[in-house]
Design a protein around this motif. Structure first.
Motif, PDB file in Angstrom:
ATOM      1  N   THR A   1      48.878 104.771  41.120  1.00  0.00           N
ATOM      2  CA  THR A   1      47.961 105.903  41.268  1.00  0.00           C
ATOM      3  C   THR A   1      48.541 106.946  42.221  1.00  0.00           C
ATOM      4  O   THR A   1      48.478 108.149  41.941  1.00  0.00           O
ATOM      5  CB  THR A   1      46.589 105.423  41.778  1.00  0.00           C
ATOM      6  OG1 THR A   1      46.066 104.471  40.850  1.00  0.00           O
ATOM      7  CG2 THR A   1      45.626 106.573  41.940  1.00  0.00           C
ATOM      8  N   ALA A   2      49.109 106.514  43.325  1.00  0.00           N
ATOM      9  CA  ALA A   2      49.697 107.451  44.283  1.00  0.00           C
ATOM     10  C   ALA A   2      50.857 108.222  43.661  1.00  0.00           C
ATOM     11  O   ALA A   2      50.977 109.444  43.836  1.00  0.00           O
ATOM     12  CB  ALA A   2      50.157 106.707  45.537  1.00  0.00           C
ATOM     13  N   VAL A   3      51.712 107.538  42.912  1.00  0.00           N
ATOM     14  CA  VAL A   3      52.857 108.200  42.277  1.00  0.00           C
ATOM     15  C   VAL A   3      52.387 109.193  41.215  1.00  0.00           C
ATOM     16  O   VAL A   3      52.897 110.319  41.144  1.00  0.00           O
ATOM     17  CB  VAL A   3      53.817 107.148  41.670  1.00  0.00           C
ATOM     18  CG1 VAL A   3      54.854 107.796  40.768  1.00  0.00           C
ATOM     19  CG2 VAL A   3      54.498 106.363  42.772  1.00  0.00           C
ATOM     20  N   VAL A   4      51.415 108.811  40.410  1.00  0.00           N
ATOM     21  CA  VAL A   4      50.910 109.715  39.367  1.00  0.00           C
ATOM     22  C   VAL A   4      50.295 110.962  39.990  1.00  0.00           C
ATOM     23  O   VAL A   4      50.558 112.089  39.546  1.00  0.00           O
ATOM     24  CB  VAL A   4      49.897 108.987  38.455  1.00  0.00           C
ATOM     25  CG1 VAL A   4      49.120 109.962  37.599  1.00  0.00           C
ATOM     26  CG2 VAL A   4      50.608 107.964  37.585  1.00  0.00           C
ATOM     27  N   LEU A   5      49.478 110.797  41.022  1.00  0.00           N
ATOM     28  CA  LEU A   5      48.868 111.953  41.678  1.00  0.00           C
ATOM     29  C   LEU A   5      49.907 112.845  42.338  1.00  0.00           C
ATOM     30  O   LEU A   5      49.812 114.078  42.296  1.00  0.00           O
ATOM     31  CB  LEU A   5      47.829 111.489  42.696  1.00  0.00           C
ATOM     32  CG  LEU A   5      46.574 110.856  42.115  1.00  0.00           C
ATOM     33  CD1 LEU A   5      45.688 110.330  43.242  1.00  0.00           C
ATOM     34  CD2 LEU A   5      45.820 111.836  41.250  1.00  0.00           C
ATOM     35  N   TRP A   6      50.917 112.247  42.937  1.00  0.00           N
ATOM     36  CA  TRP A   6      51.976 113.016  43.588  1.00  0.00           C
ATOM     37  C   TRP A   6      52.763 113.824  42.559  1.00  0.00           C
ATOM     38  O   TRP A   6      53.015 115.013  42.760  1.00  0.00           O
ATOM     39  CB  TRP A   6      52.895 112.075  44.357  1.00  0.00           C
ATOM     40  CG  TRP A   6      54.051 112.760  44.999  1.00  0.00           C
ATOM     41  CD1 TRP A   6      54.026 113.569  46.095  1.00  0.00           C
ATOM     42  CD2 TRP A   6      55.413 112.702  44.578  1.00  0.00           C
ATOM     43  NE1 TRP A   6      55.288 114.005  46.380  1.00  0.00           N
ATOM     44  CE2 TRP A   6      56.154 113.481  45.475  1.00  0.00           C
ATOM     45  CE3 TRP A   6      56.064 112.038  43.548  1.00  0.00           C
ATOM     46  CZ2 TRP A   6      57.527 113.633  45.339  1.00  0.00           C
ATOM     47  CZ3 TRP A   6      57.428 112.191  43.430  1.00  0.00           C
ATOM     48  CH2 TRP A   6      58.148 112.987  44.316  1.00  0.00           C
ATOM     49  N   ARG A   7      53.123 113.189  41.443  1.00  0.00           N
ATOM     50  CA  ARG A   7      53.877 113.891  40.399  1.00  0.00           C
ATOM     51  C   ARG A   7      53.047 114.995  39.761  1.00  0.00           C
ATOM     52  O   ARG A   7      53.568 116.060  39.442  1.00  0.00           O
ATOM     53  CB  ARG A   7      54.355 112.910  39.337  1.00  0.00           C
ATOM     54  CG  ARG A   7      55.466 111.999  39.877  1.00  0.00           C
ATOM     55  CD  ARG A   7      56.005 111.119  38.814  1.00  0.00           C
ATOM     56  NE  ARG A   7      56.773 111.928  37.874  1.00  0.00           N
ATOM     57  CZ  ARG A   7      57.167 111.500  36.697  1.00  0.00           C
ATOM     58  NH1 ARG A   7      56.869 110.293  36.296  1.00  0.00           N
ATOM     59  NH2 ARG A   7      57.856 112.280  35.898  1.00  0.00           N
ATOM     60  N   ARG A   8      51.760 114.750  39.565  1.00  0.00           N
ATOM     61  CA  ARG A   8      50.896 115.760  38.972  1.00  0.00           C
ATOM     62  C   ARG A   8      50.771 116.979  39.888  1.00  0.00           C
ATOM     63  O   ARG A   8      50.794 118.106  39.428  1.00  0.00           O
ATOM     64  CB  ARG A   8      49.518 115.173  38.694  1.00  0.00           C
ATOM     65  CG  ARG A   8      48.605 116.140  37.978  1.00  0.00           C
ATOM     66  CD  ARG A   8      47.283 115.531  37.670  1.00  0.00           C
ATOM     67  NE  ARG A   8      47.439 114.429  36.727  1.00  0.00           N
ATOM     68  CZ  ARG A   8      46.507 113.556  36.436  1.00  0.00           C
ATOM     69  NH1 ARG A   8      45.330 113.638  37.025  1.00  0.00           N
ATOM     70  NH2 ARG A   8      46.726 112.602  35.564  1.00  0.00           N
ATOM     71  N   SER A   9      50.656 116.743  41.191  1.00  0.00           N
ATOM     72  CA  SER A   9      50.532 117.868  42.115  1.00  0.00           C
ATOM     73  C   SER A   9      51.827 118.680  42.166  1.00  0.00           C
ATOM     74  O   SER A   9      51.794 119.901  42.289  1.00  0.00           O
ATOM     75  CB  SER A   9      50.157 117.389  43.509  1.00  0.00           C
ATOM     76  OG  SER A   9      51.232 116.725  44.110  1.00  0.00           O
ATOM     77  N   ARG A  10      52.962 118.020  42.057  1.00  0.00           N
ATOM     78  CA  ARG A  10      54.241 118.740  42.063  1.00  0.00           C
ATOM     79  C   ARG A  10      54.430 119.535  40.776  1.00  0.00           C
ATOM     80  O   ARG A  10      55.058 120.580  40.788  1.00  0.00           O
ATOM     81  CB  ARG A  10      55.396 117.777  42.255  1.00  0.00           C
ATOM     82  CG  ARG A  10      55.480 117.219  43.658  1.00  0.00           C
ATOM     83  CD  ARG A  10      56.667 116.313  43.794  1.00  0.00           C
ATOM     84  NE  ARG A  10      57.883 116.914  43.283  1.00  0.00           N
ATOM     85  CZ  ARG A  10      58.827 117.468  44.026  1.00  0.00           C
ATOM     86  NH1 ARG A  10      58.690 117.509  45.317  1.00  0.00           N
ATOM     87  NH2 ARG A  10      59.919 117.966  43.474  1.00  0.00           N
ATOM     88  N   ARG A  11      53.919 119.035  39.664  1.00  0.00           N
ATOM     89  CA  ARG A  11      54.090 119.717  38.384  1.00  0.00           C
ATOM     90  C   ARG A  11      53.174 120.936  38.285  1.00  0.00           C
ATOM     91  O   ARG A  11      53.549 121.942  37.698  1.00  0.00           O
ATOM     92  CB  ARG A  11      53.785 118.751  37.244  1.00  0.00           C
ATOM     93  CG  ARG A  11      54.037 119.341  35.883  1.00  0.00           C
ATOM     94  CD  ARG A  11      53.820 118.350  34.778  1.00  0.00           C
ATOM     95  NE  ARG A  11      52.451 117.871  34.813  1.00  0.00           N
ATOM     96  CZ  ARG A  11      52.088 116.624  34.577  1.00  0.00           C
ATOM     97  NH1 ARG A  11      52.991 115.715  34.314  1.00  0.00           N
ATOM     98  NH2 ARG A  11      50.826 116.256  34.616  1.00  0.00           N
TER      99      ARG A  11
END
Length: 91
Positions: free
Chosen positions: A44-54
């Motif tokens: 969940t942390a990785v998905v949220l981090w990648r989504r915010s960067r995109r």
């Protein structure tokens, strides 16, 4: 007095695991669930981090386009065309 003796006996025997000889056949469930919990937290942390960067560059592009239109540097038709391209690229 019998209540005190039963408490003392329970403390002397130790925790009751469900069986007199051990924790029972279900004990592997807890480490597995605990591991799955932490895997879910990390994913969940990785998905949220990648989504915010995109999403950050898309917001930046949209704000630059809006500023350019507000200054009068591009026409309304050009603004709509570029906006549609940005939305198509952003998914």
């Amino acid at each position: 007095m019998s209540a005190l003796s039963s408490v003392t006996t329970a403390l002397a025997v130790g925790p009751h695991w469900g069986h007199e000889w051990g924790p029972g056949p279900w004990w592997p469930v807890f480490p597995i669930v605990w591991g799955l919990f932490w895997i879910a937290v990390v994913v969940t942390a990785v998905v949220l981090w990648r989504r915010s960067r995109r999403e950050r560059p898309m917001r930046s592009a949209l704000s630059v386009l809006a500023e350019e239109f507000a200054r009068g540097g591009i026409t309304e038709e050009e603004y709509e065309r570029r906006l549609s391209v940005l939305r198509r690229l952003g998914g």
